[in-house]
Every structure is written in C-alpha cells, then in structure tokens.
Design an enzyme around this catalytic site. Structure first.
Site: not given
Length: 279
Positions: A119-121
């Site tokens: 989910a870090c992008g």
C-alpha cells in the site's frame, strides 16, 4: 497461552421472504488480534497486529524477512517482556531479542520497512531492486521441479490444516511444503504477512534456512510483501489461492521465483518461473 480465540455476544439475523427477520442472540468465536512489539536489545524495531501464538517464530521471521538480520544464528536469546495490562495481568505482547556478541542489526531497515508494503505507492522498480540487492539467497538458481497437479492441490491441503479458521472464519494461513506436496508446517494469523513470518521463523529456529527446494503456500492473494519474504527466506516457489499484484509479479520475475495464483483444482495460473512446472 489460550489467547488465539475469544467469545463475544452476537446476534444472528436471517432475512426471509417479505423482509421478515429472525434474530437469535448467541455467543460467537472470534480470532484474537493483539499488537506484538519486537525489540532488539531493548530497542523497539516494529509493532505488528497479530494473533497470539508462535511469537518467537514471528519475531525471528520478521527480522530476517525484513532484512534487519541476515542469519538465524545471529540471535542469541528471545524472551517475552513482563508487560502488563490495566488489570496488572501479563500480556505477552512484547518480545525482546538478544543478539549474539558482535552482531550489529540493520535497524535502518526497520525504519524503511514502510516502502515494502503493497500500500506504499512508491516506485516499483526501486522496491524490486532493493529486495534483489538485499536477499542473501539466489532463488533463481534453485533447480526444484514441481508437478502442476500437485501444486494445484496445495491450497486444499493448506485448508485442511486451518484449525482456528474452522472455528472463527477470520484467519489467514501460510504453509511450507515439499515438492511432493507434504506439509511441513502451517501457521495461522490475522495477517498473511505474519503467518509467513511465523513459518520462516519456524524454519530459522530449526536451522532450515535457506528453504531451497520448498514451496510456500498462502491463503488469499500474493502481495509484493509476501514475495519479498519468500525471496528473503530462499523459497523458490510461492503459491496463492487468489491473485498476485503487478509488483509481486515484477519482483518474482527478477528474483527467479515461481509465482502461482488462483491455485484451485484443477486449475492454476503461473505468473513467473513457469519452467519449474515444465511449461
């Protein structure tokens, strides 16, 4: 410690024709979720929400798969700290790891671990290159051959060993298998990544790393983080019940890991490393 499940009041509602409802009060069994703080020499490294149990395996597995430590023998001792809840009862929610003399952990890895989650992008190539440079094992050189028939059936075998899931319906699982489909260890947890760390920690404490010639099977999807953990443990193949992410496929391809998704007899989908299945 008997803290894997808990009982809670609930109301079961059945919706019938014409929206008629039938409500029944009943206790329900839930999977326990509590924080585990992992410390190294008294310094807090990370906190993860987990299902209590196999905490020492989880602690070592996390430190190894996140790159804070390189080898299991760098750990000298593990102990639960005597933390207490508001009532004064011990929680067993802190594990302190004492390292062997002369070992210097890469604590900056724990500070950077946020970039390793799905989910870090952040930039995919940067993440993949970082793991490829950090892994101590050459997964791509593992010559293990796998049978598509055996691989397709591994999630069913994993499911047979999910005893707490049978009671709660709320836990993920990870299991380590031989190429012939024999389960060596299965661990359950509210988090897939924790279940994998528990498996890796079990292997590390038994001096089984790297996990050459083995297959890691996980419930649910295959995220970048799970592929990372497999590579860091030297596992040549990861099999998931559901889909992988694009970043997971990218890392598996570069690392030489066989990545299989949607493994449900009689089908499976191979996303990387198809040569190990004779394809």
């Amino acid at each position: 410690m008997g803290r894997v499940t808990s009982r809670t009041p609930s109301i079961r509602v059945e919706v019938g024709e014409d929206d008629l409802l039938r409500a029944t009060s009943r206790p329900d069994t839930l999977a326990v979720e509590e924080p585990l703080e992992i410390r190294v020499g008294g310094t807090s490294v990370t906190v993860t929400m987990r299902t209590p149990g196999d905490d020492f395996d989880l602690a070592i597995g996390n430190l190894l798969t996140e790159g804070v430590l390189r080898r299991a023998e760098q750990v000298h001792q593990l102990m639960h700290c005597l933390d207490e809840d508001d009532s004064g009862a011990p929680t067993y929610n802190v594990v302190d790891v004492t390292l062997a003399p002369g070992v210097v952990p890469d604590l900056e890895r724990s500070a950077r671990s946020g970039y390793q989650t799905s989910a870090c992008g952040v930039c995919g190539k940067t993440s993949i290159d970082a793991i490829a440079a950090t892994s101590p094992y050459a997964v791509g050189e593992d010559p293990v051959a796998l049978s598509p028939h055996v691989v397709a059936g591994l999630p069913d075998v994993l499911r047979e060993h999910q005893k707490v899931f049978d009671r709660t319906g709320g836990l993920h699982a990870a299991g380590l298998f031989t190429p012939e489909g024999e389960p060596l260890v299965v661990r359950e947890d509210v988090g897939r990544h924790n279940a994998v760390d528990k498996v890796v920690g079990w292997a590390a404490r038994g001096d089984r790393l790297p996990l050459t010639g083995h297959v890691l099977v996980v419930s649910g999807r295959a995220s970048f983080e799970l592929v990372q953990k497999a590579v860091m443990a030297g596992v040549p193949a990861l099999v998931a019940v559901s889909a992988p992410s694009s970043l997971a496929v990218g890392l598996a391809t570069q690392a030489g890991l066989t990545l299989v998704g949607f493994a449900r007899p009689p089908r499976l989908t191979v996303y990387a490393g198809a040569h190990r299945l004779g394809l």
